[in-house]
Every structure is written in structure tokens, then in C-alpha cells.
Design a protein around this motif. Sequence first.
Motif, short mmCIF file in Angstrom:
data_model
loop_
_atom_site.label_atom_id
_atom_site.label_comp_id
_atom_site.label_asym_id
_atom_site.label_seq_id
_atom_site.Cartn_x
_atom_site.Cartn_y
_atom_site.Cartn_z
N PHE A 64 -2.42 -29.94 -11.32
CA PHE A 64 -1.72 -29.16 -10.29
C PHE A 64 -0.70 -30.02 -9.56
O PHE A 64 0.35 -29.52 -9.13
CB PHE A 64 -2.72 -28.47 -9.34
CG PHE A 64 -3.13 -29.22 -8.09
CD1 PHE A 64 -2.22 -29.52 -7.09
CD2 PHE A 64 -4.46 -29.59 -7.89
CE1 PHE A 64 -2.61 -30.18 -5.93
CE2 PHE A 64 -4.85 -30.25 -6.74
CZ PHE A 64 -3.91 -30.55 -5.76
N GLU A 68 3.12 -28.74 -9.39
CA GLU A 68 3.68 -28.44 -8.07
C GLU A 68 4.75 -29.45 -7.67
O GLU A 68 5.77 -29.09 -7.07
CB GLU A 68 2.55 -28.39 -7.04
CG GLU A 68 1.63 -27.20 -7.26
CD GLU A 68 0.47 -27.14 -6.29
OE1 GLU A 68 0.59 -27.65 -5.16
OE2 GLU A 68 -0.59 -26.58 -6.67
N VAL A 487 5.50 -20.05 -3.98
CA VAL A 487 4.65 -20.02 -5.18
C VAL A 487 3.26 -20.49 -4.82
O VAL A 487 3.10 -21.47 -4.07
CB VAL A 487 5.22 -20.94 -6.29
CG1 VAL A 487 4.32 -20.94 -7.52
CG2 VAL A 487 6.63 -20.51 -6.68
N GLU A 489 0.38 -22.04 -6.86
CA GLU A 489 0.08 -22.62 -8.16
C GLU A 489 -1.37 -23.09 -8.13
O GLU A 489 -1.76 -23.88 -7.28
CB GLU A 489 1.02 -23.79 -8.44
CG GLU A 489 0.96 -24.31 -9.87
CD GLU A 489 -0.24 -25.19 -10.16
OE1 GLU A 489 -0.64 -25.29 -11.34
OE2 GLU A 489 -0.80 -25.78 -9.21
N TYR A 519 1.36 -18.70 -9.99
CA TYR A 519 1.43 -19.40 -11.28
C TYR A 519 0.04 -19.97 -11.56
O TYR A 519 -0.51 -20.74 -10.77
CB TYR A 519 2.45 -20.53 -11.23
CG TYR A 519 2.51 -21.34 -12.52
CD1 TYR A 519 3.43 -21.02 -13.51
CD2 TYR A 519 1.66 -22.41 -12.75
CE1 TYR A 519 3.48 -21.74 -14.70
CE2 TYR A 519 1.69 -23.13 -13.93
CZ TYR A 519 2.61 -22.80 -14.90
OH TYR A 519 2.65 -23.52 -16.08
N HIS A 521 -2.39 -22.15 -13.98
CA HIS A 521 -2.48 -23.10 -15.10
C HIS A 521 -3.87 -23.00 -15.74
O HIS A 521 -4.79 -22.40 -15.19
CB HIS A 521 -2.20 -24.53 -14.62
CG HIS A 521 -3.20 -25.07 -13.65
ND1 HIS A 521 -2.87 -25.40 -12.34
CD2 HIS A 521 -4.52 -25.37 -13.76
CE1 HIS A 521 -3.93 -25.87 -11.72
NE2 HIS A 521 -4.95 -25.86 -12.56
N PRO A 564 1.77 -21.69 -19.35
CA PRO A 564 0.99 -21.19 -18.22
C PRO A 564 -0.22 -20.40 -18.69
O PRO A 564 -0.16 -19.64 -19.64
CB PRO A 564 1.99 -20.30 -17.47
CG PRO A 564 3.10 -20.02 -18.43
CD PRO A 564 3.16 -21.19 -19.34
N TYR A 642 9.43 -20.60 -15.42
CA TYR A 642 8.13 -21.29 -15.33
C TYR A 642 7.62 -21.74 -16.70
O TYR A 642 6.42 -21.90 -16.90
CB TYR A 642 7.08 -20.40 -14.64
CG TYR A 642 7.41 -20.11 -13.20
CD1 TYR A 642 6.93 -20.92 -12.18
CD2 TYR A 642 8.21 -19.03 -12.85
CE1 TYR A 642 7.24 -20.67 -10.85
CE2 TYR A 642 8.53 -18.76 -11.52
CZ TYR A 642 8.04 -19.60 -10.53
OH TYR A 642 8.35 -19.35 -9.22
#
Length: 894
Positions: A64, A68, A487, A489, A519, A521, A564, A642
Motif C-alpha cells: 500500500f 499510495e 482515493v 487505496e 482502489y 489491491h 488491481p 490506475y
Amino acid sequence: MAQTTPAGDLAPAYQPQEVESHWYDWWESKGYFTPTIDPQRKPFVIIMPPPNVTGELHMGHALFVAVEDLLIRWRRMQGYPTLWLPGADHAGIAGQWVVERELLKEGLTRHDLGREKFLERVWDWMNRYRGRIREQLRILGASCDWTRFRFTMDPGPSRAVRTAFKRLYDKGLIYRGERLINWCPRCMTALSDLEVEHEETDGQLYYLRYPLEDGSGALVVATTRPETMLGDTGVAVHPDDPRYHDVIGKTAVLPILGRRLRIVADAAVDPEFGTGAVKVTPAHDFTDFEIGQRHGLPAVNILNEDGTLNAEAGPFAGLTIAEARQHVVARLEQEGALVKVEPHRYSLGHCQRCGAVVEPLISKQWFVKMAPLAGPAIEVAKNGTVRFIPERFVNVYLHWLENVRDWCISRQLWWGHRIPVWYCSDCGQVSVTDQETLERCQHCGSTQIEQDPDVLDTWFSSGLWPFSTLGWPDDTEDLRYFYPSSVMETGYDILFFWVARMIFLGLEFMGTPPFHTVYLHGTVRDERGERMSKTKGNVIDPTEITAQYGSDALRFTLLTMAGPGSDMKLSVQRVEASRNFGNKIWNATRFVLRALNNAPLEVDADGNPTPPAHEAASLADRWMLSRLQRTIETITDQLERYQFHEAGHHLHEFIWSEFCDWYIEASKVALNQGGASAQAARQTLAVVLERTLRLLHPFMPFLTEELWQRLPHAGESIMVAPWPTPDAQWIDDEAEGEFGFLIDVIRAIRNARAEAGVEPARWIQAMIYPGSHGHAFKTAEPVLRFLARLADDGIQYLDALPENPEHVITLVVDDAVVYLPLRGMVDLAAERARLDREIAEVQAEIERARQLLANDQFVQRAPAHVVERQRAKLADAEERLALLLSQRAALQEK
């Protein structure tokens, strides 16, 4: 404007530890991480998912940070006021659990210390580890605003929690009730559904005989947990199951305890499970609880909070669940009530934190009514106000919210945000406040009040994180400017835990969603695709990896491994490959610095190197500058979508292949020629490398800053240098087509040389029919000769294709044909002899395979895959023989 570039003093090899050791402190000292509030410009904001202050960062944290920080650095370079707000979470259950384990080493429990002293120990532990978390984030290059660092237990966020609780309570959205909840007997606390991890377990299915009270027969029920029969208050069948129409409404008798059980019909029963008749234990099963509610069946709790059985369990009181199971089964068998036992695989819930088996338990707890909050959160996902990446997760999010149960928010812990509720012993009323303490009952004024001992679910405070960190409930400048953020994330595994709760609480308290994009992951797994765990011994420690290969290498690896929402397989070898990529860029920069050494270089008014004049640029220069513009367009587009992994792969290909392997090699020709050609090459080298380092900076911040500082540039840091934009005047379709064609020709010649066994250092001859590419051959002939190792006088251009060229290798590229005369490349006699030997060996191999396949016994008796393998080998050998015969024919003596 001309500028002289001094010689670079880069070390011979890239040493990431030395490169990364000093830049972070310099960036921070310059204030680059802290945005300036500018009402004229829209900010770009990410609120960091706060790591738990319960230990070391793991690969999920490293991922992350990489994602980010890429977004933040990219948007910062685009000119946005960027805020990446860092923080840490108090981790309620995990935080208390880790300190209690420390106490056990001293032979103590929290109860020995008492609540106040225990909390002092927890705070001491948190303060020690909070600094460690921050240091690890810095090592990874996280360019977050440390001046706004928040901890979930800080005074500001704590006040926000109390305010949120009171407002929800005043609206009737928080209530206290006795309901069935998940209970961890080891942590001794309630859990939300999301804190229970279900695992497939190999167990047994027990068939129990329950006699009918009227003596007309018996029902056989199936259960995976026979000890819970002590809490049965009914038996249920499906209303459409013809096997049981006659018994609905009758009464069965519970073995051992003799309790009367009403037989009810309920559609929740699966007729295919067991016998189609199920025991109903409302106090210890969620489906049974709902059946009991619908049919008025009582709930009998047989469990203590520590997981032992209570007095309701009759003769089994005081036993653990495992002990009770053994004794209950033995007693049922003794009474003839155990019909049979068979293997059965089923899902079993475990506490996410400690791994203990979770027990459904009737308990009085605090709940949030979810239906009124879920509605608006569902709407913003359906109408696109909140966008999910990847898009498939919107359906997962909607399914959960559309079927959500009320949220149990109370936890039987000491560490956490204490529930802001006081009970009055005089009037019996409840007082709720947003203040830290309460002196008197809000109803009667009595001082005989006591605060609820429980604390709130950690996710309650985390759900407020996007606005509590900015000063809410106060109307602060930060809140007005930075909310909503841009965002969120995070990992897809906490879509429900956190993302959904932030959305519905943001809508409730702020009137707008806390972010416009989610978003998600994936999970970082080991190289075999298994989850990393200390138990398996397959954990890859990001601290150890960065110490060996550097943070940039780890970041680039994580960013390019998967798209993603996709899990990724991480190996140390992949990180090493990324370090090697860094070394490639390092060496390319060393070459460029040597090329620029003490030569005047044209720069613009800001100090950025400029491209050469169009008339001075060679075909290779034009190709490289055009490819740069295309790359800028592509990378920017991929980041906007993205697609970080695609952007990383594209950059890798552009830098490694197009810039290093092709343009740098081609530029050596111009640099050796000197004059205007060399100057154009120097300008091109400087422009392309400087812009490329800017493109790469969000992926590999330390390396790019180190190298960018050695090049001519504008500004004091690459971190705040403008994100490159494509220059349309240098987009050149013709140059890309023609130089791309020459690259194909050079590759073909190199492959032919390798296949013919020509020594790499040997200069050879070539006859070329240029077709429609005569201009490209003429203008870039020195590059062609240098990169294909063609002798200075070794190229002969043909006006027409020869009819039967002898002893040559023929290469066709587009409408051009290149003939490489074998004489002078190889010893023809030796090559003929080598080919004759290979032909004989392959012919013998073919003969053996044909004889084997002609043997009926082999074909009929050997396993099918063995026979098929022999047929495949024969086909391969025949194909190889045809190629060898063709090569031998080309060398036939005339």
C-alpha cells in the motif's frame, strides 16, 4: 541558453543502500510532504490506512505504501496540492492481546494490574512501537505529511468517536439489546461477523434420535456439534418436505435432559442436509436464532464466557466444549440415541486475531442499526458517485450491504475507545455524552453513575478516519479543504471491514462520501502462491529485503507484479531483477554524464535540457525523441486508469530496450563522429534521460532523485519537478517507422550471425536490396554497420533482387532483402561437415522412433502418454531434419 555539464562522479555500480540513505531527510527538511492550502486549486488527498501498532510492517503494508506513494508523487508533480495523511491504529483486540501476552511472561494478568495500571502498560507499549512503524514507512519512501500524523486514540479522533456515538444514539441508530453475537472465548469479547474467519474443517456428522412425546415414533436429526443439543428448544423441518407433514406441531423429547421440543416448519431448513430434520438451538446458532424468533422458541444459553458449559448443561456443567462433546456422545450412545456418525466437511468460524473457535452466544451488546445507513451507501455505488477499481468489487460491496445485519459495536476489552454511556444506580436511566467524563446523571443529577465497561469495535473509529483526522467534529480549515479525499487505496480483504463503513459514516456525518475512488489491491503471496505466515515459515520481511536490495527495487517489484484486485506471487529473485533494472539506469546515466562532460548543452530558461534543432537531428535522434513523447502519453494514460503494473512494464521496456539497448548504442556512432551530429546526440541523451527519470520517479523515488541531481535540470528536487507532457512537434511517425524497421533488420542480422556461429567480434559483409527503405539505409548506414557488425566497406546495395544467390543467408524484412555471404562468415567446409554429422544423428533418431511406433505391442501396451510422446519426438525430429537439409543445400558445392 548554453550550459556546461561537469563530469559525473557516479560510483561504478549502483549501491541502493548508499543512494537511499540520505534523500528522505532532505525531502522532509524542504517541506515537500506538507501541502499548502490554496482555495484556487483542487487538492489530491489520500488518507493512509493506519497500520496497527502491534508489530512490524509486512508486505501488505509495503504494497500500500508503494501504490499510495506513487499516486501522491505523481499528482504532486502534476501540480496538485497533495496531502497523504499518515496514522496508526490502536488495534483493539490485537493491541490488548499482545500486551497481555507480555504480562503472562511476568506471571500476571490484566486483572492483577487493574484497568488503570493495565492501560498504562498498553500506552507504554504503543508509544514504543508507534515510532518503529513511522521509521519503517520512512525507509519505504512514504512521502506523507508527518505534521498531520494521527493515532486513533489521540484526543481529536477520540472526541470524534464520542460525538459520532452520541449523534447515532440520539437518532435511534444505536441501541442496546440482547441478541446472538459471535463470541471469542479466548479474547473474551464479542466479535463482528467480519472478525470471524471461516475455514473448511474435516469433522463428523452425528445423527441423533429424538423420540416423539406421544410415543408414535422418533425424529432423527443431524448435527456437527452434538454438545449443543443441551441447548435445543425445538426441531425444524421444511414445510414442503412430505416426510414430515404428520409431525409438524407435535412435541419431541430431548435426550439426556428430557426437555420438550416443539416441531416447527420453516423454509430455512435444507431438506438435503442430513435427514432433513434439524435441531434448533436458538442461543448458539444464527440460523436457529432466527428460526426461534419466528416461532417463539426460547433461547437456552449453555455456555459461560470462557467457553465452558454452565448450569443449563445439567450434568456436563464446568466441562470445556471439547470435553462436553466426548461425554455427550458417550451418554447418547449409552441411551441408544446415537444413530450413526459419518465423516463430514464443514465451515468453522475462528477468531481473526487469536484463532480460537468462535462461539455464537446470546449476549447484551451495543448495536448500530444498519438498514438506514446502508441505503445511501448502496445508492452512491450504484449511481457511480463512488467508483471501484477493479469494477467487479462493486457487486461484492453491494451484496454485503444489501444483506447486512445490525453491527455489534461493543467489545469486552479494556483497550480502546470506551463506550460513552453512564448508568445511574439511583434512577436507572442511561446517560450518553460526547464528553470524556460525566460527573452527574443527565436525568436525576445523581453522582452515583458508572460508565459502561466495554469499548467500541476498532472499526467504529476507523470508519470515521477520513474526517476525524481532519478535525471533525470541528469545522476546521483542513476539513473544509481536504474533505472529501480523492482515493481510498486498500486491500480487497477489508472492503467490508473498513471501506463500506467509511462510506456510510461519511454520508451520515458529512453528507458526502469520503472519497470518489476506491482502489483495491490484492494479497502478496509467496512464490508458490501461498499466503505468507510465520507458521509456514514463508514470510518475506520487507525490512530485510530493503536492507539488501533497496526500497526502490521492492517498490518497483510490487507495483509491476499484478493489476488491481489481483493477488501476486513474490520472490526474492523478482526483487533482485528490479535492483538490476536500477543498475541498468545507473550505468546509462554514467554513460550520458561522460558524453555530456564539459560540452556546452542547450537548456531552456528554467535550466531544462532542450532537444536538438530538427535539421540537426539524426534518424535515431528523431526516433528516440518521438518514442519519448509516446511513452509520456502512454504512462500518463495508464496512471490515470490506475493500471500501475502496465505503466511500470512500459517504462521498463522503454528504458531497458529502446533507450539503453538501442538509442545509447546508436548514439555512440554520432558521438564518435563529433561536430553537429555529436551535439544533437548529447542534447537527445540529456532530454530523454531527464524526462524519463521524472516519469520513473513515482516508482523509484530514491534512485531517480540521485541521478536527476547529476543532470542539467530545473528546480531543486525531482519531487517537485513538473510531470512531463508530450511535445507534439517531436512526434514523428516516419522516424518511428524507419528506425523501427532498421531495428528489425539489425535483429535479423544478429540472429543469423548467432545461428551461423559467427564470433560476436567479427565484422562481416552484406548485400542489401533496400526496397522502399533506401532513405533509411542511407541516412542511418553508420548505425546499421556499428550495431550489426558490418564492415566499413562491407555493404553492397542492390538495384534488383538476384535470381539465385549462392552461399548466402537470406533475410527478408518488410520489402527489403539482406543477403549475408557465408564465405567470410564461416569455414564452409567445416560447416558442411558439421551439418552432415547433425543430419546423420537426426536421421538415426527418426529411424529409431519409426521402428518403435511400428511395433504393435509397444503401441497397444505402453501408456497412451508414452506413445504420444514418441510421436511428438518423431514429428520434431522430422521438422529438424528438413531445416538441416535446407541449410546443407544452401552450402552445396557447385
